[in-house]
Design a protein around this motif. Structure first.
Motif, PDB file in Angstrom:
ATOM      1  N   LEU A 133       0.866  -1.180   0.000  1.00 63.71           N
ATOM      2  CA  LEU A 133       0.000   0.000   0.000  1.00 63.71           C
ATOM      3  C   LEU A 133       0.904   1.232   0.000  1.00 63.71           C
ATOM      4  O   LEU A 133       1.169   1.820   1.054  1.00 63.71           O
ATOM      5  N   PRO A 134       1.394   1.626  -1.178  1.00 62.74           N
ATOM      6  CA  PRO A 134       2.377   2.712  -1.228  1.00 62.74           C
ATOM      7  C   PRO A 134       1.848   4.043  -0.706  1.00 62.74           C
ATOM      8  O   PRO A 134       2.601   4.821  -0.128  1.00 62.74           O
ATOM      9  N   MET A 135       0.553   4.305  -0.865  1.00 62.38           N
ATOM     10  CA  MET A 135       0.004   5.575  -0.388  1.00 62.38           C
ATOM     11  C   MET A 135       0.045   5.678   1.124  1.00 62.38           C
ATOM     12  O   MET A 135       0.014   6.763   1.687  1.00 62.38           O
ATOM     13  N   LEU A 136       0.127   4.532   1.804  1.00 65.10           N
ATOM     14  CA  LEU A 136       0.218   4.491   3.265  1.00 65.10           C
ATOM     15  C   LEU A 136       1.619   4.148   3.745  1.00 65.10           C
ATOM     16  O   LEU A 136       1.874   4.127   4.947  1.00 65.10           O
ATOM     17  N   GLU A 137       2.495   3.804   2.820  1.00 63.44           N
ATOM     18  CA  GLU A 137       3.855   3.369   3.124  1.00 63.44           C
ATOM     19  C   GLU A 137       3.850   2.162   4.053  1.00 63.44           C
ATOM     20  O   GLU A 137       4.589   2.115   5.046  1.00 63.44           O
ATOM     21  N   VAL A 138       3.008   1.161   3.718  1.00 62.61           N
ATOM     22  CA  VAL A 138       2.952  -0.077   4.497  1.00 62.61           C
ATOM     23  C   VAL A 138       2.892  -1.275   3.565  1.00 62.61           C
ATOM     24  O   VAL A 138       2.531  -1.165   2.388  1.00 62.61           O
ATOM     25  N   GLU A 139       3.264  -2.413   4.114  1.00 61.47           N
ATOM     26  CA  GLU A 139       3.114  -3.713   3.462  1.00 61.47           C
ATOM     27  C   GLU A 139       2.426  -4.631   4.443  1.00 61.47           C
ATOM     28  O   GLU A 139       2.760  -4.650   5.630  1.00 61.47           O
ATOM     29  N   LEU A 140       1.459  -5.382   3.945  1.00 64.97           N
ATOM     30  CA  LEU A 140       0.728  -6.330   4.777  1.00 64.97           C
ATOM     31  C   LEU A 140       1.043  -7.741   4.333  1.00 64.97           C
ATOM     32  O   LEU A 140       0.893  -8.073   3.160  1.00 64.97           O
ATOM     33  N   SER A 141       1.455  -8.566   5.259  1.00 69.05           N
ATOM     34  CA  SER A 141       1.682  -9.978   4.974  1.00 69.05           C
ATOM     35  C   SER A 141       0.321 -10.674   4.908  1.00 69.05           C
ATOM     36  O   SER A 141      -0.474 -10.590   5.845  1.00 69.05           O
ATOM     37  N   LEU A 142       0.050 -11.362   3.811  1.00 68.28           N
ATOM     38  CA  LEU A 142      -1.221 -12.069   3.686  1.00 68.28           C
ATOM     39  C   LEU A 142      -1.342 -13.131   4.774  1.00 68.28           C
ATOM     40  O   LEU A 142      -2.423 -13.334   5.335  1.00 68.28           O
ATOM     41  N   ALA A 143      -0.240 -13.777   5.121  1.00 70.35           N
ATOM     42  CA  ALA A 143      -0.262 -14.778   6.190  1.00 70.35           C
ATOM     43  C   ALA A 143      -0.683 -14.155   7.518  1.00 70.35           C
ATOM     44  O   ALA A 143      -1.432 -14.770   8.291  1.00 70.35           O
ATOM     45  N   GLU A 144      -0.239 -12.943   7.813  1.00 74.20           N
ATOM     46  CA  GLU A 144      -0.616 -12.265   9.054  1.00 74.20           C
ATOM     47  C   GLU A 144      -2.082 -11.824   9.035  1.00 74.20           C
ATOM     48  O   GLU A 144      -2.765 -11.895  10.050  1.00 74.20           O
ATOM     49  N   VAL A 145      -2.561 -11.366   7.883  1.00 79.62           N
ATOM     50  CA  VAL A 145      -3.965 -10.963   7.764  1.00 79.62           C
ATOM     51  C   VAL A 145      -4.881 -12.147   8.049  1.00 79.62           C
ATOM     52  O   VAL A 145      -5.941 -12.005   8.643  1.00 79.62           O
ATOM     53  N   TYR A 146      -4.457 -13.350   7.641  1.00 79.71           N
ATOM     54  CA  TYR A 146      -5.273 -14.555   7.807  1.00 79.71           C
ATOM     55  C   TYR A 146      -4.826 -15.422   8.992  1.00 79.71           C
ATOM     56  O   TYR A 146      -5.244 -16.575   9.115  1.00 79.71           O
ATOM     57  N   ASP A 147      -4.015 -14.873   9.888  1.00 79.40           N
ATOM     58  CA  ASP A 147      -3.530 -15.618  11.039  1.00 79.40           C
ATOM     59  C   ASP A 147      -4.712 -16.158  11.876  1.00 79.40           C
ATOM     60  O   ASP A 147      -5.625 -15.412  12.234  1.00 79.40           O
ATOM     61  N   LYS A 148      -4.691 -17.445  12.163  1.00 76.04           N
ATOM     62  CA  LYS A 148      -5.684 -18.151  12.977  1.00 76.04           C
ATOM     63  C   LYS A 148      -7.063 -18.273  12.329  1.00 76.04           C
ATOM     64  O   LYS A 148      -8.024 -18.731  12.970  1.00 76.04           O
ATOM     65  N   VAL A 149      -7.200 -17.870  11.072  1.00 75.49           N
ATOM     66  CA  VAL A 149      -8.473 -17.985  10.372  1.00 75.49           C
ATOM     67  C   VAL A 149      -8.557 -19.374   9.757  1.00 75.49           C
ATOM     68  O   VAL A 149      -7.685 -19.780   8.997  1.00 75.49           O
ATOM     69  N   GLU A 150      -9.614 -20.114  10.114  1.00 72.84           N
ATOM     70  CA  GLU A 150      -9.837 -21.444   9.564  1.00 72.84           C
ATOM     71  C   GLU A 150     -10.630 -21.308   8.275  1.00 72.84           C
ATOM     72  O   GLU A 150     -11.812 -20.995   8.292  1.00 72.84           O
ATOM     73  N   LEU A 151      -9.941 -21.523   7.156  1.00 73.30           N
ATOM     74  CA  LEU A 151     -10.546 -21.324   5.832  1.00 73.30           C
ATOM     75  C   LEU A 151     -11.251 -22.586   5.365  1.00 73.30           C
ATOM     76  O   LEU A 151     -10.793 -23.694   5.620  1.00 73.30           O
ATOM     77  N   SER A 152     -12.346 -22.396   4.650  1.00 72.04           N
ATOM     78  CA  SER A 152     -13.159 -23.539   4.209  1.00 72.04           C
ATOM     79  C   SER A 152     -12.619 -24.201   2.960  1.00 72.04           C
ATOM     80  O   SER A 152     -12.970 -25.326   2.654  1.00 72.04           O
ATOM     81  N   SER A 153     -11.786 -23.494   2.181  1.00 70.19           N
ATOM     82  CA  SER A 153     -11.250 -24.118   0.977  1.00 70.19           C
ATOM     83  C   SER A 153      -9.788 -23.771   0.790  1.00 70.19           C
ATOM     84  O   SER A 153      -9.266 -22.908   1.392  1.00 70.19           O
TER      85      SER A 153
END
Length: 192
Positions: A172-192
């Protein structure tokens, strides 16, 4: 949102009702009010993870992250919504002195569900695009690891980037941040 609209109201009438409601939230679209459904565990975990990740990266910086209790007013579209996550960098602009409705988000994030996905991708995104301040719109699936980032371009178009791999970083260059997809989905039990 449910498909059953309630009687026509003005934005300020809706806002007065929302400010006193204790058991149900709703969104406002051009005079119609739509009840919002509660979120799943997956939805709540994704929002919490995202708020934590953004908040940590904003320490010492003039950016604020808001979870789903902060409302946004889109005056041009006559819309009031509760984005799942919102970021404002710099000065905040509020609808009124109550400081619970903002008008200038930089980033809006929606966590998709079966019942809201079409609206979040379609009319809701169209409404959000009328906000001059909005620079990015991030959609997160709650059933699979998938992020879709729309970044506004100078010519008024929106560029899409899609992420599915746990090792992916959402930039997200406008915010000067990077988000790890693994961290965004940490502990989330996905159905597929």
């Amino acid at each position: 949102m449910s498909a059953a609209p309630q009687p026509h109201l003005s934005f300020d009438d809706w806002l007065a009702i929302e400010r006193t409601a204790t058991d149900q939230r709703s969104e406002y679209v051009a005079g119609e009010v739509f009840a919002m459904a509660g979120g799943s565990e997956e939805h709540n975990l994704i929002v919490a993870n995202l708020v934590r990740e953004l908040g940590n990266q904003f320490k010492g910086r003039p950016c604020r992250v808001y979870a789903s209790d902060m409302k946004v007013h889109i005056a041009e579209a006559d819309v009031g919504t509760y984005p799942d996550v919102m970021v404002i960098c710099g000065e905040r602009q509020f609808h009124d002195g109550r400081r619970d409705v903002v008008t200038n988000p930089t980033l809006i994030v929606e966590v998709l569900s079966d019942s809201t996905e079409a609206y979040d991708r379609g009319d809701k995104f169209r409404h959000y695009r009328s906000l001059d301040s909005l620079q990015a719109y991030l959609l997160l699936s709650q059933s699979r690891m998938q992020a879709e980032l729309f970044i506004g371009q100078a010519d008024g178009t929106w560029m899409l980037s899609s992420y599915q791999e746990p090792s992916a970083s959402i930039r997200l260059p406008m915010l000067e941040v990077e988000l790890s997809l693994a961290e965004v989905y940490d502990k989330v039990e996905l159905s597929s």
